[in-house]
Each structure stands twice: as structure tokens, then as C-alpha cells.
Design a protein around this motif. Sequence first.
Motif, short mmCIF file in Angstrom:
data_model
loop_
_atom_site.label_atom_id
_atom_site.label_comp_id
_atom_site.label_asym_id
_atom_site.label_seq_id
_atom_site.Cartn_x
_atom_site.Cartn_y
_atom_site.Cartn_z
N SER A 243 0.80 -1.26 -0.08
CA SER A 243 0.21 0.16 -0.06
C SER A 243 0.97 1.20 0.09
O SER A 243 0.57 2.20 -0.61
CB SER A 243 -1.16 -0.09 1.13
OG SER A 243 -0.47 0.61 2.30
N LYS A 244 2.00 1.13 0.51
CA LYS A 244 2.92 2.34 0.61
C LYS A 244 3.44 2.59 -0.77
O LYS A 244 3.59 3.78 -1.30
CB LYS A 244 4.16 1.92 1.39
CG LYS A 244 4.84 3.08 2.28
CD LYS A 244 5.68 2.76 3.15
CE LYS A 244 6.53 3.90 3.69
NZ LYS A 244 7.65 3.63 4.71
N ASN A 245 3.66 1.49 -1.71
CA ASN A 245 4.33 1.64 -3.00
C ASN A 245 3.11 2.30 -3.83
O ASN A 245 3.48 2.86 -4.65
CB ASN A 245 4.49 0.22 -3.55
CG ASN A 245 6.01 0.04 -3.30
OD1 ASN A 245 6.89 0.86 -2.70
ND2 ASN A 245 6.56 -1.22 -3.56
N LYS A 246 1.86 1.65 -3.59
CA LYS A 246 0.58 2.35 -4.36
C LYS A 246 0.70 4.09 -4.08
O LYS A 246 0.45 4.56 -5.29
CB LYS A 246 -0.54 1.76 -3.85
CG LYS A 246 -0.98 0.50 -4.58
CD LYS A 246 -2.26 -0.03 -4.18
CE LYS A 246 -2.56 -1.37 -4.90
NZ LYS A 246 -3.77 -1.86 -4.21
N GLU A 247 0.74 4.21 -3.14
CA GLU A 247 0.75 5.67 -2.59
C GLU A 247 1.82 6.52 -3.55
O GLU A 247 1.79 7.48 -3.89
CB GLU A 247 1.21 5.99 -1.00
CG GLU A 247 -0.19 6.08 -0.33
CD GLU A 247 0.29 5.98 1.38
OE1 GLU A 247 1.04 6.69 1.54
OE2 GLU A 247 -0.40 5.50 2.09
N ILE A 248 3.25 5.83 -3.33
CA ILE A 248 4.32 6.52 -3.99
C ILE A 248 4.10 6.67 -5.32
O ILE A 248 4.46 7.71 -6.10
CB ILE A 248 5.60 5.67 -3.83
CG1 ILE A 248 5.80 5.49 -2.23
CG2 ILE A 248 6.67 6.10 -4.74
CD1 ILE A 248 7.28 4.90 -1.90
N ILE A 249 3.52 5.42 -6.14
CA ILE A 249 3.22 5.47 -7.59
C ILE A 249 2.21 6.78 -7.94
O ILE A 249 2.50 7.35 -8.89
CB ILE A 249 2.71 4.21 -8.00
CG1 ILE A 249 3.85 3.35 -8.15
CG2 ILE A 249 2.13 4.39 -9.43
CD1 ILE A 249 3.33 1.46 -8.05
N SER A 250 1.25 6.62 -7.16
CA SER A 250 0.14 7.88 -7.48
C SER A 250 0.72 9.28 -7.04
O SER A 250 0.46 9.98 -7.97
CB SER A 250 -1.11 7.68 -6.52
OG SER A 250 -0.84 7.93 -5.08
N LYS A 251 1.60 9.16 -6.17
CA LYS A 251 2.56 10.61 -6.09
C LYS A 251 3.32 10.94 -7.23
O LYS A 251 3.20 12.11 -7.84
CB LYS A 251 3.44 10.46 -4.79
CG LYS A 251 3.99 11.80 -4.20
CD LYS A 251 4.72 11.35 -2.91
CE LYS A 251 5.69 12.31 -2.82
NZ LYS A 251 6.83 12.12 -1.82
N ILE A 252 3.85 10.03 -7.59
CA ILE A 252 4.68 10.08 -9.09
C ILE A 252 3.88 10.62 -10.12
O ILE A 252 4.09 11.52 -10.96
CB ILE A 252 5.68 8.91 -9.29
CG1 ILE A 252 6.71 8.61 -8.08
CG2 ILE A 252 6.24 9.11 -10.69
CD1 ILE A 252 7.56 7.25 -8.38
#
Lengths: 641, 78
Positions: A243-252
Motif C-alpha cells: 500500500s505504501k508503494n501504491k501511494e508512491i506510484i500515485s504521487k509520481i
Amino acid sequence: MLRSEECEKVRIIVEKKDLNKLVSALHAVGVLDIREISIKDTQKIDLKDYESLVTELSIKVNSLLDIIKESFGSDKAFKAYIKKLYIKSEDLDLNAIKSTLDSIKFTRILKDKEELEANKDEINRLKSILPILKTLSQFKIDVAELNNKAVLNYKLVVVDRRYFYELRNRLSNIKNLAAYNKALDKNHYALLIAYKKELEQEVDAILNRYDKRELSIDLLNGFSGSPYSAYKELLRRIRELESKNKEIISKIKRSADTTVDQLLIFKEILSIHQDRVKAISLIGSTESFAIVEGWVPVSKRHMLVKELNDTLYKRYSISNIKTDELQPTVLRRPDILKPFDYFLNLYSVPRSDEIDPGWIFIVSFIIFYGMMISDVGYGLVSLVIAYLISRVTDKEGLMHNAAKLWMISSISAVVFGLLSNEFFGYQLSFLPTVIDWTKNVITLLAITVIFGVIQVCLGLVFGFLNKLNDYRKEADKKELMVAISKLTSILVIVFGAIAVSGYLFNLIKGEIVLISAIIAIVSIVLTVILGGIEGAEVTNLITHPISYARILGFGLASIIIATLIDNGFTPVLSKGLLSVVISTIVLLLLQFLNIILSMLEGLIQAMRLNFVEFFTKFYKGNGDPYKPFKEKRVYTYKRVI
Amino acid sequence: MTIDINAAIAAIGAGIAIAGGAIGTGVAQSAIGSAGLGLYAENPKDLGIAILFLVLPETLVIFGLVIAILIMLAAGLV
């Protein structure tokens, strides 16, 4: 028209301080194909700092774009996003690009990517531990104990049922060793072995005899409690990281709005600089001067001179170089016909000293394709299908260019369709039928073979001219003999055709048939003698013109299949509504299938007739294409100083 | 209905001419097609060459067609 445009090799000399201006001018005018300097005593220009800066920035920009593209999930989504952007900028210098790339919004993306990758690695590591904990959960043991190696060592293996009992028995014979086992499924057992450290070698020796899967207990370092609770904890950590990675991807992805336009501009400017690096690496220099050599089409030399005058105010010298080198091939054709050049180049680029068959390829392709389709409806539908394909395919790709060929040639299919009075296999009673494919088979066979005779003879004429040219250059008598064999080959085809048609169809008097046959036979002998190795292809002189009968074959097949579909599935109202609906669907599907097949066959066969039957008579290919040093700008424009 | 035996034999002959060519083409293309795809997998730029080799044997079926037409012409079927 049938030759490459004439080029001149020129040498431009400027003072070293004007080198950048020269390169910029040459890049902007885009007519000089820069080549490696031919003067031996010149030095290369030192590009180290410039080249490394361009490379460094290009790598950074491309990796940033890749990171953002990845956050969109697919290339298609990213391309669609870019399409919506309006991007326009004036030229930027490399230092400005460098400092922008070092700004916080770009470095943050790189840091996010680093975190993303670290998380992915951690997820993979944790996922590799999951099966170990799952297997261990069969045993009542504290995971922390397994890592306490002060006294005992542990091994966890999964063994096939076939070897399990034997292995367990062998292990049980060892003192100071305990083996616990649990059945995992019907065929596999888990074996947890605890043993004193000094027994390591003995245990390994036994285990190595059996086909087993060893699960690395060392990976469990840091875990404690029961294996099942550790397993649950692991799953929780994996989900947390995901879920942390999902957040990072949407931030990018969100950052794309403020970065992509700039990155695309940088990419374009850097690609221009990469071209310049490549060009400068070909330039020679002395202590005070820089020397550029290259090919320019004669018709564009004035553009080059004008640009140099405007930029360098006559502080340069330009001169022609006398050379025996083969000039690059410059094919001039309207943009609409470029897809034909794509396929011509796919076969091989014509050499500048040979005849360019492009125009004949284009005209004959359009006629052959049109004849093989010969249906107004098919022509129009293929136009629409080809247009749709051209919209969704990559502009440089095979399918896009094939679609363009279909679009152009569909007009010819409509014209031949009108002449054949064919509309999806139906014939309209109020229109005249000029070409009746089913009733005039023999006439059409003769016409298509005559096409073959004409095109093959044309190929032989070109072959004769090419060989004569070679003879003039090299003064090799062999080339002259081969050139003459091309002429005797024409006699074989023409008189052979007269003799065969006269004999089969009684169209010509017996004496003429006999004389033609004699000339053809004598010509065959001469072709074999004069042609040397090429003379061995004499059989092709008979088979290749006949091969053009495929135009009749595929045209006839397309029309007959269309008519059969119509006869079988034309909806009849009196049979009821359901029958009408089903018939209409089947009719449309089968006609669509026939259109697609006809399009593919038309494309391949029209191309093949040119490449195999026509080109093999004269074409050498392997030419050196003219590649002018030219700026490619979409998002940027030159800064006006 | 009366059937002219000569015409019937000619029609069968024409069918055999086409079928022979088609079978020959099929056998050749199956081998060339698989080799061509191998070439394409190694180097996608060679797709043009692969297609070129693939379509070469189609001449066989065209010869079959020509022979069939000539047989039918001799038998007065076209």
C-alpha cells in the motif's frame, strides 16, 4: 526520375572559433549528409566534456520519463496523456537543463523511485520467507529458537514421499540428532532436523543423496514466536509495503502535471545535441581550422551556401571534392508515397548508381492490388479499415505503412470494381460489366501474363542498363556478356510467349510460331552461354511471367467467394425475422473476413510480384541512404538571437 | 441428365492440378513459415525477408491454376 538525385561531396572549412556556429547552421538547414573527414593529417575535435554532459543529462531525462511512464501503468495511457498536453518552448542551453533537473521536484521523483524499488526488494524478500513459515507452522516451535545456533543447528527440508521413509531411517541412526516430520500433502513431507553443530557434514552427506527442497532457515533471522503468528505478521508487513508503494506510484503520477512537459522539451533538445555530438565526431581539425565533409544534393547546394552566408558572413570556404566513392541514394517522392519507400527499403535501399525501381513498383502495386480486389464495396471498406489501422499504429511501424498502402490502393480497387460491376459480390443490372471475371477467364489470364511479360522484360532492360554501366566503370568483359544475356533473355520471353500462345490458341500463323520458337530456343542457348552463373536462371524467364497469373487467381477467388457468401446468406424476408437477422449477421461476418483476406493477399502478392519477379532481373540494392544532418523539432523552436 | 465422360475427366484433372499445387505450396510454406518466424524472433528487422521467402512457393499453386485453366479450355469447359 528513375535514378537517385545527383549529389556533390563538399568540404567546408571554418576557423575553429566558428565551429559551433557552423554546426548549428548545418543542423538548421538540414541538407548536408556529414561523413568522416577524408584528410589524413587532421585531428578530431575534443568532445569529452560536451559529450559526457549530453549523455549524463539524456540518461537522467530518459530515466525520469520512464519512471513517470511506469506510474501510468501502460505506454498507451502515457501516450494518451502526452497527446493532451500543449508543449512549446524555445531552445534551452544545457546548463539551464542541468540546473532544472537538479531542482527538488525532479530529485524527489528519483528518491521516490529509490524508495519504491527498495520496498519492492523487501516485498520480494518477505515473499520468499512466506513458504518457509507456512511449512514450519506444521511444527510446534518458537521461530527465535531456530536462529539460536549456540548448541544446535536446524535444517528444514521438503522430501518426496518415495524417499521420505528411507531418509528418516538413515537420519535416525545418527546420535545427537532429532528429526520431526509432518505430511504436507499426499506426496510430500516436511522434515525438521535438529542436530549438534559437529554433525553438519554427516547430515549434509545424507541429505545430498536425496532429491529434496531445502528451505533456508537463516532467512528467519529477526522473527520470533510461533511460525503461524510470524506468518501472519509477515503478511501484514507485505500488505503495508504494497500500500505504501501504491501511494508512491500515485504521487509520481501526480507529479507528471508539472514535469512531463519539461522533460519532453529536454529530451528533444538533448536529442538535437546528441546528433551534434555525432556530427562533430566526424569533423576534422587543424591548429586553427575545422573541416567538415559531406554529401549535398545538387539541387540543395544553394540552400547550404545561403545558410552559411547568413550565419558565418562569408568567414568560410566551400569546395567540391572529386571522389570515386559511391554517393548516397536520394529518393525524391511526395510524402504520400513514402510508405512505398518504406517497403522498398525493407527489401533493400537502391544504390545511387542503379535504376530506382520505386515508381514502377508504386504504379504496378496499385494496379495489381486493385485487380486482385476488384470490388467497389471491398475497396471502400478496406479504405475505412486501413484508415482505422493507420490511426492506432506506430507511424514508423510496418502495420502503419501497410495501412497507408491499403488506403492508396483501395482507390484502384474501387476503379477495378466499377469496371467489373462488383459490389460486395453483387452485380448491378444498370451498370455495364467491362471485366467479367467468371466469363473472361482466358482473356484475363492472357492480360495478366502480358503484364508479367512487360514487367519482366522491363526488369531485364534495367538489368541490361545496369550491367552496361558496370562494364563502362570496370571495363570487365564479363559484365558486357551478362548485359547482352539480358537482351537475349528478352528475346526468350517475347518470342517464347508468341510461340506458346500461337501454339495453344491458334492466334498466329504456323510459320510465325515456328520462327518464334526457333528464335526463343537459340536465345535460351545464348543466355546460358553469355550469362554465366546468372544464365542458370533461364528457367525463371518462363516461370516468372506465368507467375503473374496469380492476379487472375486471387481476383477470381475474391469475387467467387463474395458471390458464394451472397448466394448462401442474402436475407429473405419471407423466411421470417429470425432468419433475416441471422443471415444478415453471417453475411456481414463472412464478407468482412473475405475483405481482410483479400487485403492481406493483395498486399503480399502485389509486393511479391515486384520483389521476386521484377527486382531479381536487375536490382542490386544495399545502397547507402542519404541521411542529412537535420534538426527534428516538435516541442521546441530555435531561439532568435 | 447426361454427363460427357471427357468433360468429367477433364474437370477432375483440373481439380488435381490445383490440388497438387496447393498441397505442394502448403508443405513448403509450413517449413518456411516456421523458419521465418524463427528469423523474425532473432531479428525483427528481417520480417520483410521472412515474408518474401514465405510467399515464394505460392507460384506452385498458380502453375496449378494455369494448368487447370488450360485443361478446361481444351475440354471446352471455359
